[in-house]
Design a protein around this motif. Sequence first.
Motif, mmCIF file in Angstrom:
data_model
loop_
_atom_site.group_PDB
_atom_site.id
_atom_site.type_symbol
_atom_site.label_atom_id
_atom_site.label_comp_id
_atom_site.label_asym_id
_atom_site.label_seq_id
_atom_site.Cartn_x
_atom_site.Cartn_y
_atom_site.Cartn_z
ATOM 1 N N ASP A 62 59.913 41.441 46.344
ATOM 2 C CA ASP A 62 59.870 40.507 45.214
ATOM 3 C C ASP A 62 58.927 41.111 44.177
ATOM 4 O OD1 ASP A 62 59.570 38.418 43.397
ATOM 5 O OD2 ASP A 62 59.608 36.883 44.979
ATOM 6 N N LEU A 63 59.486 41.789 43.205
ATOM 7 C CA LEU A 63 58.665 42.524 42.232
ATOM 8 C C LEU A 63 57.845 41.607 41.344
ATOM 9 C CD1 LEU A 63 61.166 45.362 41.270
ATOM 10 C CD2 LEU A 63 59.271 45.427 42.897
ATOM 11 N N ALA A 64 58.361 40.411 41.032
ATOM 12 C CA ALA A 64 57.602 39.474 40.190
ATOM 13 C C ALA A 64 56.358 38.979 40.922
ATOM 14 C CB ALA A 64 58.488 38.301 39.777
ATOM 15 N N VAL A 65 56.516 38.604 42.183
ATOM 16 C CA VAL A 65 55.361 38.132 42.967
ATOM 17 C C VAL A 65 54.418 39.298 43.248
ATOM 18 C CG1 VAL A 65 54.634 37.028 45.124
ATOM 19 C CG2 VAL A 65 56.672 36.212 43.937
ATOM 20 N N SER A 66 54.978 40.494 43.435
ATOM 21 C CA SER A 66 54.145 41.680 43.633
ATOM 22 C C SER A 66 53.248 41.903 42.420
ATOM 23 C CB SER A 66 55.021 42.904 43.875
ATOM 24 O OG SER A 66 54.230 44.067 43.884
ATOM 25 N N ALA A 67 53.825 41.789 41.214
ATOM 26 C CA ALA A 67 53.034 41.968 39.988
ATOM 27 C C ALA A 67 51.959 40.898 39.880
ATOM 28 C CB ALA A 67 53.949 41.929 38.768
ATOM 29 N N LEU A 68 52.286 39.667 40.267
ATOM 30 C CA LEU A 68 51.300 38.582 40.242
ATOM 31 C C LEU A 68 50.165 38.858 41.232
ATOM 32 C CD1 LEU A 68 50.524 35.783 39.147
ATOM 33 C CD2 LEU A 68 51.865 34.802 41.021
ATOM 34 N N CYS A 69 50.515 39.317 42.432
ATOM 35 C CA CYS A 69 49.486 39.657 43.426
ATOM 36 C C CYS A 69 48.593 40.779 42.924
ATOM 37 C CB CYS A 69 50.139 40.049 44.749
ATOM 38 S SG CYS A 69 50.838 38.668 45.661
ATOM 39 N N GLN A 70 49.183 41.771 42.242
ATOM 40 C CA GLN A 70 48.379 42.873 41.710
ATOM 41 C C GLN A 70 47.428 42.378 40.624
ATOM 42 O OE1 GLN A 70 48.418 46.138 43.077
ATOM 43 N NE2 GLN A 70 46.466 45.900 42.030
ATOM 44 N N GLN A 71 47.894 41.413 39.816
ATOM 45 C CA GLN A 71 47.014 40.832 38.795
ATOM 46 C C GLN A 71 45.850 40.094 39.442
ATOM 47 O OE1 GLN A 71 49.691 38.500 36.398
ATOM 48 N NE2 GLN A 71 50.287 40.249 35.142
ATOM 49 N N PHE A 72 46.132 39.353 40.531
ATOM 50 C CA PHE A 72 45.047 38.683 41.259
ATOM 51 C C PHE A 72 44.076 39.709 41.846
ATOM 52 C CE2 PHE A 72 47.647 34.681 41.813
ATOM 53 C CZ PHE A 72 46.763 33.868 41.118
ATOM 54 N N ALA A 73 44.613 40.771 42.429
ATOM 55 C CA ALA A 73 43.755 41.808 42.999
ATOM 56 C C ALA A 73 42.859 42.405 41.922
ATOM 57 C CB ALA A 73 44.602 42.901 43.653
ATOM 58 N N ASP A 74 43.438 42.732 40.766
ATOM 59 C CA ASP A 74 42.657 43.301 39.671
ATOM 60 C C ASP A 74 41.582 42.334 39.188
ATOM 61 O OD1 ASP A 74 44.244 45.536 39.866
ATOM 62 O OD2 ASP A 74 45.436 45.095 38.070
ATOM 63 N N LEU A 75 41.945 41.045 39.113
ATOM 64 C CA LEU A 75 40.974 40.028 38.704
ATOM 65 C C LEU A 75 39.805 39.973 39.682
ATOM 66 C CD1 LEU A 75 40.087 37.539 36.977
ATOM 67 C CD2 LEU A 75 41.412 36.157 38.593
ATOM 68 N N PHE A 76 40.112 39.940 40.976
ATOM 69 C CA PHE A 76 39.040 39.886 41.983
ATOM 70 C C PHE A 76 38.202 41.165 41.978
ATOM 71 C CE2 PHE A 76 41.671 36.549 44.174
ATOM 72 C CZ PHE A 76 40.729 35.544 44.065
ATOM 73 N N TYR A 77 38.837 42.323 41.790
ATOM 74 C CA TYR A 77 38.063 43.568 41.687
ATOM 75 C C TYR A 77 37.092 43.490 40.512
ATOM 76 C CZ TYR A 77 40.932 46.125 45.087
ATOM 77 O OH TYR A 77 41.559 46.562 46.229
ATOM 78 N N ARG A 78 37.554 42.942 39.398
ATOM 79 C CA ARG A 78 36.676 42.827 38.217
ATOM 80 C C ARG A 78 35.551 41.828 38.460
ATOM 81 N NH1 ARG A 78 41.784 43.407 35.334
ATOM 82 N NH2 ARG A 78 41.748 45.448 34.351
ATOM 83 N N LEU A 79 35.816 40.791 39.233
ATOM 84 C CA LEU A 79 34.775 39.794 39.513
ATOM 85 C C LEU A 79 33.642 40.364 40.359
ATOM 86 C CD1 LEU A 79 36.890 36.574 40.194
ATOM 87 C CD2 LEU A 79 35.416 37.031 38.228
ATOM 88 N N VAL A 80 33.950 41.321 41.230
ATOM 89 C CA VAL A 80 32.900 41.888 42.087
ATOM 90 C C VAL A 80 32.267 43.126 41.494
ATOM 91 C CG1 VAL A 80 33.840 40.935 44.205
ATOM 92 C CG2 VAL A 80 34.519 43.212 43.505
ATOM 93 N N GLY A 81 32.771 43.582 40.366
ATOM 94 C CA GLY A 81 32.186 44.761 39.716
ATOM 95 C C GLY A 81 33.197 45.404 38.796
ATOM 96 N N ASP A 82 32.776 46.442 38.125
ATOM 97 C CA ASP A 82 33.686 47.162 37.249
ATOM 98 C C ASP A 82 34.820 47.740 38.058
ATOM 99 O OD1 ASP A 82 32.196 46.638 35.023
ATOM 100 O OD2 ASP A 82 30.985 48.442 35.228
ATOM 101 N N MET A 83 36.023 47.508 37.607
ATOM 102 C CA MET A 83 37.180 48.025 38.322
ATOM 103 C C MET A 83 37.327 49.508 38.054
ATOM 104 S SD MET A 83 40.505 46.726 39.380
ATOM 105 C CE MET A 83 41.967 47.640 39.772
ATOM 106 N N PRO A 84 37.258 50.317 39.104
ATOM 107 C CA PRO A 84 37.449 51.745 38.902
ATOM 108 C C PRO A 84 38.882 52.030 38.454
ATOM 109 C CG PRO A 84 36.495 51.288 41.059
ATOM 110 C CD PRO A 84 36.930 49.982 40.482
ATOM 111 N N PRO A 85 39.088 53.097 37.687
ATOM 112 C CA PRO A 85 40.439 53.420 37.243
ATOM 113 C C PRO A 85 41.318 53.799 38.416
ATOM 114 C CG PRO A 85 38.942 55.182 36.706
ATOM 115 C CD PRO A 85 38.102 54.060 37.249
ATOM 116 N N ARG A 86 42.585 53.540 38.306
ATOM 117 C CA ARG A 86 43.551 53.895 39.366
ATOM 118 C C ARG A 86 44.015 55.307 39.206
ATOM 119 N NH1 ARG A 86 45.880 49.372 42.165
ATOM 120 N NH2 ARG A 86 44.776 47.598 41.409
#
Length: 191
Positions: A167-191
């Motif tokens: 499910d690519l739409a839900v996958s993209a949403l999960c990735q957005q949540f992951a990125d948000l949580f990474y930013r909340l705990v610190g600067d998100m390193p580049p991929r």
Amino acid sequence: MAEAQVLSLIDAIGHLNDTSTRQRFYADAVADLGRRGWLTTDDTGQRLVAGTATYTPASADAIDVIGVVYGDRHLPEVSVMELLATDLDWRDRRGDPIAYTFEDETTQTFRVFPVPDAVAATQTTGDPNRLMIFHTERRANVPEYLEWPVVFDALARELAYPSTHQDLAVSALCQQFADLFYRLVGDMPPR
């Protein structure tokens, strides 16, 4: 949190029928954290050996060396070009290490410059006969503050994978949540 508990969270949130790949996607997410510098550690140190120029972290889980300390001195990382500008015969020079380089060496193996000529006999602030190597690493378990980012990161990978539950739409949403949580705990390193 232990790997099993994070995998249970992935199952609870994802409601996936096929859980055969979830452990692989969890391991991939955690390995990416190590490559991006989120999971760092220091080696217990290695004895400096006279006449030996190359060293590797003792841990089999090491990914990238991010710093080296010799005795009580942090060694700067330099390029081969900088060493050549300093001394054309830099590989043959002997003395106390003042720098290290990765060029012309494998990813985890580095070369100290100059080559240690003898082991120091006196003790200073730091052990003059020891290299402390700081590196990123692979881990089975992640710190608690990284649990939720890893859960959503692994779910994004799982749902993007070609399968019966892709499910690519839900996958993209999960990735957005992951990125948000990474930013909340610190600067998100580049991929």
